[in-house]
Structures are given as C-alpha cells and as structure tokens.
Write an enzyme that holds these catalytic residues in place. Structure first.
Site, PDB file in Angstrom:
ATOM      1  N   LYS A  19      -0.387   2.740  -2.483  1.00 46.85           N
ATOM      2  CA  LYS A  19      -0.388   2.152  -1.148  1.00 46.85           C
ATOM      3  C   LYS A  19       0.035   0.679  -1.200  1.00 46.85           C
ATOM      4  O   LYS A  19       0.359   0.076  -0.178  1.00 46.85           O
ATOM      5  CB  LYS A  19      -1.777   2.282  -0.538  1.00 46.85           C
ATOM      6  N   ARG A  20       0.026   0.143  -2.396  1.00 52.85           N
ATOM      7  CA  ARG A  20       0.457  -1.253  -2.526  1.00 52.85           C
ATOM      8  C   ARG A  20       1.909  -1.403  -2.090  1.00 52.85           C
ATOM      9  O   ARG A  20       2.728  -0.501  -2.299  1.00 52.85           O
ATOM     10  CB  ARG A  20       0.341  -1.668  -3.987  1.00 52.85           C
TER      11      ARG A  20
END
Ligand code: GLU
Length: 503
Positions: A261-262
């Site tokens: 998700k970074r």
C-alpha cells in the site's frame, strides 16, 4: 466427511486483495461441496490491534456476498469466533503440551534474546534461532531446576511457552495445490505458543481452533506454507489429525514486486508497475462487486484447459471451482482485465436492476432523477458502453440536457460546408414523421443521403455532434428515437446557428 473451511484473517488494517481471494476460495470450496464456510477473527496479536479493522473486514466480507455460515455476526456451534475471546482455551491446551513435555517455559529477558541474536550474527550471520541447538544455553524450564521454575512462576517473572521442536524430524504435507512438500525440523525454531501477555501466538490458536471447529480444509496464502511444520508437529503432539491443506499462489504487482500500500495514493495515479492491494479502493472507485469477485477468482484459478470463459457470477464460480485448477505459480494483478470484466458485468445486468442502481448513483451524485421510463431507455442504450456505472451521467449527460458545448476536435473533423444544408433537410423530413422511431429515422437519413449523393457518414456525424455535442455514443438512430423528435429538432436548429461560429 462434511467439508468445513474457514477464513481466518488477522484484522490489522485494510483488507488485502489476497485476503479477499482466500476468503472467496474458502467460500467457493465449501459451497461447491455443500459444506460450511466459517469466519474466524484471529485477533490475538494485541500489538497489531487497529481500531475499526475488524468492522471493516466484516463489512467487506458482507459486501462481497461471502456470508459465513458460522462467524462473529451469526454465531454458530463453536462460538465465540473471535480468538481474543477464547484465551482460556489456548492456555488450557498450552498446559497440556507442557504436561506432556512437548512445550516448555522460557523466562528469557529481551536482553537474553538480543544476546542470542548477536551470537548468531557472529557465527556467520545466521538468523538467530531459539531451537534444539540453542535452547540448552537459555533461561527456560529445560535448563532450570523444577524449584527454580516454580519460584519464577510464583514470583510472576514474565515468561512465554515454547514448542520443543525435535532436532531430527522430517515433516511432510501433501498440499492439495503444491503436492508433497517436506520440511526438516532443524530449520524450525522453538515457536512461542503462549506470549508473556497471556495471549497465544497465531500458531497455537490457529491449530487449536482448526481442530475444535472441525475444519477439514485449510486454504490460505502461500506465505503460510513455512508455518506448516510447526502446525503439523502441534497436531501430532495433541494427537489430532491435521486438516488437508492448500496453499494459494502469491499475487504480485505487474512489475513482479510484492503488492504494497506504500506509495499508493489513488487508483487513478498508480506508480508504474504497481497496483493497490486494498480492496476498499476498488469498491470506492465504483467497480461492480461481481467484477471484483470474478477477477479475484481468476487470480490463480481458471475453469480448465481450452475453456475460454472469463465472465462468471458467484453462483457460476461455486459450480466451477476446484482446487485442482488453482495454479502453483504466482498470479500477476492486471487492472486492464478487471476493467474489462467490469464492463462485461454491467453489460450482463438485468436492465431494471441496472436502472435501479443508476438511480441510486444519480442520487449519490446529487443529480436530478429523470422519469424512470425515459431513464431506463437511456440506460439500455448506454449499457454496452459503460466502463463504470458511476460514469453513466457524464457519458450520457446529453440525454438530460441540451449540449452547451461542441467538442472542438469533432467540429474540426466532422463539420463540412454542406452540414447545415443536410441537417436542415433532415429537420424538414423529420417534421413529417408521424412515428419518430429508429427505422423511420434511418430510412429518412438514407433517403437524404441518396438524394444529395453523399455518403451516409457525411450526414450522420454532424447530426450526432449537433445533438449530443460529442463524437461518440450509442447508435444514432436509437439515440434520436430516445431523445424524441421535439428535442432533436430543437437541438439541430440551435446547432446550425452555433457551430459555424466555432470554426
Ligand atoms: N490469521 C492468519 C492471517 O492473517 C491466518 C492464516 C491461516 O489461514 O492459517 O492470514
């Protein structure tokens, strides 16, 4: 044997695409075999507790239609289904292992563990392992006297309970997807089973609950394969039969990296080669539930060699699913395919249902709601050309409002010196039509084209532009019919005044 599967997530934040796939495959396998699908919340890692994560997870599962037969919401024979509410059970089973000599107390301080880590580093950078080689040098009930252990426990010295993994054993699992996989016990550490806070680790709680809840098939991500030897040994120590196991292939970004998700802020601005692992992002973007489920099903499964079908409903997936058709190799997330499936599912939807959904979307978007009968006609025309349902209004706005602008590109390309004349002829002929419907409209246009000795395109394109302001849309004849004679004539008369001024 009645099939019982479970989805056993640890709610640590968002629901990962891979997590939803695990839930889906467990659901499909259970339903296919007329079995039971269980949802169990593995929330014993209090350090990873995230406010609202469980609620979020339950709502995604519900949204997806993967309603569990037993679980936190509906209860069931083996309630509670939150592991955090079952701690005394795990303590009891950990005690059993201690009593039988399969587990031991360990009183090591964080400094002791740090020293172990350092020593391992000095010995060639091996990862530190608390195992058959090192346990003899640590502070635990194997190295301490019974009296010392008793005193330490009585004094409340912080401690954990560890599994005593034998040094020379080979564990073998016949994984339903991967086939026979073997593990040597020398690679396995003395897993902590019960932590100093009294909560079990995943391994103990998972095995105990899978047994107590009579799980027959454990279907989960490949990242859990390395835990299998510990689990097999636990089953053995308890004298229980291990369930069958199936480890699903990993899912990667298009560039082959792990989905994370970074660096991801929105689905519309994805970094090259990356996709968003968060299911909620896809729901928010407006993907059809059926498309997400369908796509996720295909991430690692296919209906069979030579079977070209791609579009499946949940019910069809239940019929078709089998673990034999799950791939061993990793899957790559392909957003284009998801987009394609999205349009496919919109296309297959029952027209009344789609109209109802569009009405809801229009309400959410705070647009005026047109009369249902008219809206339904528009929906029918737009249905085969809707990438997203939420784009309906923007793509068909001219069905609801006279165009205020005309696409300059289309004007440049399609507006010719004879456009006004041809359009006005069509206005005159249209006025004569008693029934304004597509065949009559088509016939009129053909007649004019023949009479004026021009190709049909020469007349069709300017009319579309004049009526809709754009160059694309549904078939012109149908579109004009739905708009109605009066509207069409009004728009054409406006356009012949306005468009020439744009050139
Ligand atoms: N709680 C584990 C997870 O978060 C479950 C793994 C398993 O299914 O055994 O995925």
């Amino acid at each position: 044997m009645k099939v019982r599967t479970r989805f056993a997530p640890s709610p640590t934040g968002f629901v990962h695409i891979g997590g939803l796939r695990t839930a889906l495959y467990n659901y499909l396998f259970a339903k296919k075999h007329a079995g039971t699908f269980i949802l169990r919340i593995e929330d014993t890692d209090r350090t990873r507790f995230v406010e609202g994560a469980t609620e979020n997870l339950l709502s995604v599962i519900e949204w997806a239609g993967l309603t569990p037969d037993e679980g936190p919401a509906g209860g069931g024979r083996f309630a509670p289904y939150y592991q955090s509410q079952r701690t005394e059970i795990y303590v009891r089973f950990a005690q059993q292992l201690l009593d039988k000599g399969f587990a031991y107390y360990a009183f090591d301080t964080p400094e002791d563990i740090e020293a172990l880590r350092k020593k391992a580093q000095e010995n060639g950078g091996q990862p530190p392992k608390y195992d058959y080689q090192t346990r003899g040098q640590m502070r635990n009930s194997l190295t301490m006297s019974a009296a010392q252990v008793k005193d330490a426990l009585a004094a409340g010295v912080p401690h954990v309970i560890r599994l005593k993994i034998p040094s020379e054993r080979v564990f073998e699992v016949n994984d339903l997807i991967r086939g026979a996989v073997t593990f040597h016990s020398s690679q396995v550490d003395d897993q902590v089973l019960l932590k100093s806070d009294g909560y079990p680790t995943y391994h103990l709680a998972n095995v105990v609950d899978d047994h107590l809840m009579e799980i027959t098939h454990v279907i989960r991500g490949e990242e859990w394969l390395s835990s299998v030897p510990k689990h097999l040994y636990l089953y053995e120590c308890f004298g229980w039969q291990a369930p069958q196991m199936a480890h699903l292939p990993l899912i990667f970004n298009p560039d082959g990296s792990k989905m994370s998700k970074r660096d991801i802020t929105s689905l519309t601005a994805l970094p090259a080669g990356k996709v968003d692992p968060d299911v909620a992002s896809y729901i928010k973007k407006g993907y059809e539930k059926e498309a997400i489920i369908n796509y996720i099903a295909l991430l690692g499964w296919n209906p069979g060699e030579g079977d070209e079908r791609q579009v499946f409903t949940l019910a069809e997936l239940v019929n078709e699913f089998s673990l034999e058709r799950v791939n061993k190799s990793a899957a790559i997330f392909d957003l284009k395919k998801l987009d394609w499936l999205n349009a496919q599912h919109i296309m297959r939807r029952n027209i009344d249902e789609l109209t109802d959904q569009v009405i809801q979307d229009l309400q959410t978007q705070q647009h005026e709601i047109p009369a249902r009968k008219y809206l339904k006609q528009v929906v029918e025309l737009m249905q085969p050309r809707l990438p997203f349902r939420t784009q309906f209004y923007d793509l068909s706005v001219y069905f609801f409002k006279d165009p205020e602008q005309y696409d300059p590109e289309v004007v440049k390309k399609r507006w010719k010196e004879d456009s006004i004349k041809l359009i006005l002829e069509f206005v005159t002929e249209s006025a004569k039509l008693e029934v304004y419907e597509k065949t009559a409209i088509e016939h009129t246009l053909h007649t004019i084209a023949e009479r004026e000795q021009v190709g049909l395109g020469r007349i069709i394109h300017p009319i579309r532009l004049a009526v809709s302001g754009t160059g694309a849309g549904p078939g012109l004849y149908e579109m004009l019919e739905v708009l109605g004679k009066e509207t069409v004539i009004r728009r054409l008369q406006t356009a012949v005044k306005k468009i020439p001024a744009l050139i």
